[in-house]
Design an enzyme around this catalytic site. Structure first.
Site, mmCIF file in Angstrom:
data_model
loop_
_atom_site.group_PDB
_atom_site.id
_atom_site.type_symbol
_atom_site.label_atom_id
_atom_site.label_comp_id
_atom_site.label_asym_id
_atom_site.label_seq_id
_atom_site.Cartn_x
_atom_site.Cartn_y
_atom_site.Cartn_z
ATOM 1 N N GLU A 279 0.891 -1.167 0.000
ATOM 2 C CA GLU A 279 0.000 0.000 0.000
ATOM 3 C C GLU A 279 0.921 1.205 0.000
ATOM 4 O OE1 GLU A 279 -3.359 -0.193 0.310
ATOM 5 O OE2 GLU A 279 -3.412 -2.361 0.597
ATOM 6 N N CYS A 318 -3.380 7.912 4.096
ATOM 7 C CA CYS A 318 -3.128 7.397 2.745
ATOM 8 C C CYS A 318 -4.325 7.654 1.840
ATOM 9 C CB CYS A 318 -2.836 5.907 2.817
ATOM 10 S SG CYS A 318 -4.039 4.982 3.778
HETATM 11 P P1 NAP Z 1 8.495 4.779 4.438
HETATM 12 O O1 NAP Z 1 9.651 5.622 4.711
HETATM 13 O O2 NAP Z 1 8.421 4.086 3.159
HETATM 14 O O3 NAP Z 1 8.440 3.739 5.645
HETATM 15 C C1 NAP Z 1 7.438 2.788 5.740
HETATM 16 C C2 NAP Z 1 7.921 1.635 6.602
HETATM 17 O O4 NAP Z 1 8.998 0.979 5.944
HETATM 18 C C3 NAP Z 1 8.467 2.063 7.954
HETATM 19 O O5 NAP Z 1 8.132 1.087 8.895
HETATM 20 C C4 NAP Z 1 9.961 2.078 7.722
HETATM 21 O O6 NAP Z 1 10.686 1.890 8.902
HETATM 22 C C5 NAP Z 1 10.104 0.896 6.822
HETATM 23 N N1 NAP Z 1 11.306 0.899 6.029
HETATM 24 C C6 NAP Z 1 11.902 1.951 5.416
HETATM 25 N N2 NAP Z 1 12.981 1.514 4.741
HETATM 26 C C7 NAP Z 1 13.087 0.192 4.944
HETATM 27 C C8 NAP Z 1 14.004 -0.806 4.542
HETATM 28 N N3 NAP Z 1 15.036 -0.529 3.757
HETATM 29 N N4 NAP Z 1 13.811 -2.074 4.950
HETATM 30 C C9 NAP Z 1 12.767 -2.392 5.726
HETATM 31 N N5 NAP Z 1 11.860 -1.482 6.151
HETATM 32 C C10 NAP Z 1 12.020 -0.202 5.762
HETATM 33 O O7 NAP Z 1 7.144 5.568 4.575
HETATM 34 P P2 NAP Z 1 6.692 6.524 5.741
HETATM 35 O O8 NAP Z 1 7.488 7.758 5.635
HETATM 36 O O9 NAP Z 1 6.660 5.809 7.038
HETATM 37 O O10 NAP Z 1 5.189 6.771 5.321
HETATM 38 C C11 NAP Z 1 4.827 7.811 4.487
HETATM 39 C C12 NAP Z 1 4.443 7.303 3.160
HETATM 40 O O11 NAP Z 1 3.645 6.160 3.263
HETATM 41 C C13 NAP Z 1 3.635 8.306 2.398
HETATM 42 O O12 NAP Z 1 4.285 8.522 1.199
HETATM 43 C C14 NAP Z 1 2.297 7.651 2.161
HETATM 44 O O13 NAP Z 1 1.834 7.837 0.865
HETATM 45 C C15 NAP Z 1 2.534 6.225 2.386
HETATM 46 N N6 NAP Z 1 1.403 5.601 3.029
HETATM 47 C C16 NAP Z 1 0.602 4.799 2.317
HETATM 48 C C17 NAP Z 1 -0.466 4.184 2.905
HETATM 49 C C18 NAP Z 1 -1.379 3.273 2.153
HETATM 50 O O14 NAP Z 1 -2.186 2.582 2.753
HETATM 51 N N7 NAP Z 1 -1.298 3.243 0.859
HETATM 52 C C19 NAP Z 1 -0.716 4.378 4.252
HETATM 53 C C20 NAP Z 1 0.127 5.215 4.960
HETATM 54 C C21 NAP Z 1 1.194 5.802 4.345
HETATM 55 P P3 NAP Z 1 11.409 3.129 9.635
HETATM 56 O O15 NAP Z 1 10.344 4.074 9.992
HETATM 57 O O16 NAP Z 1 12.055 2.497 10.797
HETATM 58 O O17 NAP Z 1 12.351 3.685 8.633
#
Ligand code: NAP
Length: 719
Positions: A279, A318
């Site tokens: 997602e 989201c």
């Molecule tokens: P993110 O930076 O992609 O992080 C999401 C998750 O992935 C976090 O738990 C993060 O952990 C983990 N992660 C990051 N890099 C990783 C890696 N190399 N290996 C394993 N895990 C890793 O996103 P975010 O900043 O938390 O969220 C914002 C984004 O999410 C927005 O762009 C939004 O569009 C999207 N979003 C989408 C939905 C949906 O349902 N479609 C819902 C909510 C948010 P850490 O925090 O520890 O880095």
């Protein structure tokens, strides 16, 4: 970090939680195999609301080998011993427990930048999702651990070779990687269907708000409801976790498209075909119908909805509305209407009554949003920015994480590129004009796949046209109008029973959606076998399999004493003209096929035939046992087919066979202990030909109830 037993601490009761107000920084711990792992204090996490540090991550990466091992060894086997009903009971108990302790979650949620209303969505929305899946177990899942997608189909002419599909839990571990915006709901909405399916999971919350997920898991641990290893928690980086996954495992990810791409293209995930569900970013649209004028109900609904989506969770949803499309003639009026409402938004300390919007999850997040706004400005002008007027209310605030809502406007959306590609994950939306409905639909599709779109229109033709066109590019579509307004859950709320997820840019995944989500943690297999073997595999009676004829009428058996396959072959009854006349008189059904000799002769049947509903009623008369007994009520008929006509002079006979039993575990106070029994009914004529076929659904009391001699009043008749 070493993780021997002496360094593990268990929490059998509700742990003391150093609430943030005490000023004590909470040291988060990994929860592996039912143990909280001691480890050095790592990176501090700041409150999004106040200028304090509230928690710290563990200094060491979680022991991934241990986590995966605990899931496979303990979690999987413990879940494998529970049937759907028991897992559902546990979800229900967990929901109750969390509801009782929800204020602890609210206290921590404040620091994520949330208002009370934002926290309600996250916390009580998450708990409600647990309850919804518990209810699903009671109403839609069979007794046992196998899900049968029937009915079996005959693969041979004589019915000795059949085919069907079954689902069993995937034999591995599910890794749930979550975004920062819903630390409670995000964890629970993935956990509930996974647990119900029978798969253990390792949850990995986003670091910025992980303390709230960690507190949630502490409450879950304290409940002592879940089997060991069925849920684990890792914090911070995932280390070599993805390298340790194999063929039966699942990764579900919520977050940015960039991270999704990195994780889904991990060599081990690709090599071992690990199921990956994402997602990701989504540029959701809201479209004002071409028929809508300012001052109408739909206009007001759209204005309210856009502002709500911009400000709830400070726009960090989201599903939030990122692109707002209105007929060109209404661009200015809509700009004014939205700006007027946005000007009334008050940001700051959400404990203050006048504050209506909280903070972003962190200062880093605000910086990220600011840089995305700068990119959007390539295509857009600023339509509303509270600027200095948005000075946060309150003292001791984390000002770095606070920002007021920003409305952008793009006059030429066809020529724009960033508008349809850049998501500012905060209180930001862009307004744009369209020329006609098809133009609006084309603009919505330029999001290249979104979670949700909403249309504000009372016009049925536009609604049907828009939904058909947008369904290919969206996971969910909401048409909001005056009729739905009083009950509408709005544009931005994913619901447990409806699909959440979208194609393309939105990640291409699917979550929630009731049974669909449970099935996503299960493996489907086609099964081919004889009816006898098929019945043994599926736990359901299959036509052609041996039946159990017994002296005792099946309706005299309690739920426990009744076995799948218990069967009754009834006496016969010859259908007479008097039956047809009497049934016509009782029902008022004088259809020509039953009463007009000439017209019936000219019909494909060539003669008068009995009412189908008479055959149904007569069959009930053949198979019911008239005395009070364990069968409490007939609440429905499924899969009814009138296969062949029954004419005057035909003789019918019924076979009633216990087909499926569902142990109903949820009981309201005072409700009798009972289960659901589906009966296979075959009605045949004097030539042994099937004339009617259906399942009847009954409630059957359990032994304790039946032996107490109590009578429960049926909700319908027993026949
Ligand atoms: P993110 O930076 O992609 O992080 C999401 C998750 O992935 C976090 O738990 C993060 O952990 C983990 N992660 C990051 N890099 C990783 C890696 N190399 N290996 C394993 N895990 C890793 O996103 P975010 O900043 O938390 O969220 C914002 C984004 O999410 C927005 O762009 C939004 O569009 C999207 N979003 C989408 C939905 C949906 O349902 N479609 C819902 C909510 C948010 P850490 O925090 O520890 O880095």
């Amino acid at each position: 970090m070493t993780t021997n037993a002496s360094q593990h601490t268990s929490s059998p009761s509700i742990p003391f939680l150093p609430l943030p107000e005490t000023g004590v920084r909470h040291r988060m711990q990994h929860w592996i195999g039912g143990h909280w792992l001691d480890c050095d204090e790592g990176a501090p996490i700041a409150s999004a609301m106040l200028d304090v540090e509230v928690a710290s991550l563990p200094a060491s990466i979680a022991p991934m080998e241990e986590a995966v091992h605990a899931a496979r060894l303990h979690g999987r086997s413990a879940l494998g011993q529970l049937d759907f009903a028991r897992r559902g009971q546990m979800l229900r108990a967990l929901a109750k427990h969390l509801l009782e302790h929800k204020e602890i979650l609210y206290a921590w949620s404040f620091h994520t930048g949330a208002t009370r209303k934002d926290s309600w969505i996250d916390i009580e929305g998450g708990i409600a999702t647990l309850s919804a899946y518990a209810a699903l177990a009671a109403s839609e899942l069979p007794s046992g651990r196998i899900l049968h997608e029937g009915p079996p189909i005959a693969l041979g002419k004589q019915g000795h070779w059949m085919g069907t599909h079954i689902l069993v839990p995937r034999e591995g571990v599910a890794v749930h990687i979550n975004a920062f915006n819903f630390p409670v709901w995000g964890l629970l909405e993935k956990f509930a269907p996974c647990f119900l399916a029978g798969m253990p999971c390792v949850a990995k919350p986003a670091s910025a708000t992980a303390y709230l997920s960690e507190v949630l898991v502490r409450l879950i641990d304290a409940s002592q409801i879940l089997p060991r290893g069925s849920l684990q928690l890792i914090l911070g980086p995932t280390g070599d976790l993805l390298d340790r996954l194999c063929e039966g495992d699942v990764v579900t990810f919520t977050g940015s498209a960039d991270t999704a791409l990195r994780l889904r293209s991990h060599p081990n995930i690709l090599r071992r075909s690990v199921v990956f569900n994402a997602e990701a970013d989504s540029l959701n649209s809201a479209i004002l119908g071409p028929d809508v004028e300012p001052g109408t109900a739909e206009w007001d609904l759209m204005v309210r909805e856009v502002v709500r989506e911009m400000t709830v969770k400070a726009g960090q949803k989201c599903t939030a509305i990122r692109r707002v499309m209105v007929p060109r003639k209404h661009l200015d009026a809509m700009t004014q209407a939205l700006s007027a409402r946005l000007a009334a938004v008050r940001i700051g300390d959400s404990r203050l009554a006048e504050v209506t919007m909280g903070a972003l999850a962190s200062a880093a997040q605000r910086e990220d949003v600011a840089s995305q706004i700068a990119r959007l400005r390539d295509d857009c002008e600023l339509a509303f920015d509270a600027g200095a007027g948005a000075s946060p209310l309150g003292e001791g605030l984390n000002l770095g994480a606070m920002m007021g809502p920003v409305l952008l406007r793009c006059a030429q959306p066809d020529a724009a590129s960033t508008l349809h590609a850049v998501e500012a994950f905060g209180p930001v939306s862009t307004l744009m004009p369209y020329e006609d409905l098809d133009h609006a639909l084309a603009l919505a599709a330029r999001g290249c796949g979104s979670l949700v779109a909403s249309l504000y229109s009372h016009n049925t033709r536009d609604a049907a046209r828009a939904v058909e066109a947008m369904a290919a590019w969206h996971g969910r579509l909401a048409v909001i109008d005056r009729d739905a307004a009083s009950e509408s859950t709005g544009h931005g709320s994913p619901l447990p029973m409806l699909k959440h997820g979208g194609p393309g840019r939105a990640g291409g995944g699917e979550e929630l959606g009731g049974l669909r989500a449970v099935k996503s943690y299960m493996q489907r297999a086609a099964v081919q076998a004889s009816p006898r073997i098929m019945a043994a595999i599926t736990g359901e009676y299959v036509r052609g399999a041996p039946v159990i004829d017994s002296e005792l009428h099946p309706f005299r058996r309690t739920f426990e004493d009744l076995h799948v396959g218990h069967s009754l072959l009834t006496h016969r009854r010859t259908v007479t003209e008097a039956d047809i006349v009497a049934f016509g008189g009782i029902s008022g059904d004088y259809f020509y096929m039953h009463f007009d000799e000439e017209a019936a002769r000219a019909s494909p049947f060539g003669k008068r035939i009995a009412h189908g509903y008479f055959v149904l009623s007569a069959a009930a008369g053949l198979f019911v046992h008239p005395s009070p007994g364990p069968v409490l009520a007939n609440y429905g008929v499924d899969t009814l087919r009138f296969v062949k006509p029954v004419a005057i002079g035909d003789t019918i006979q019924a076979r009633l066979t216990c087909k499926r039993k569902i142990d109903k575990t949820s009981r309201k106070p005072g409700e009798a202990a009972q289960g659901v029994v589906a009966w296979d009914v075959q009605v045949s004529n004097q030539h042994g030909e099937l004339v009617a076929s259906y399942d009847i659904l009954t409630l059957v009391s359990k032994r304790e109830q039946a032996s107490a001699g109590q009578t429960t009043h049926p909700v319908g008749s027993t026949s």
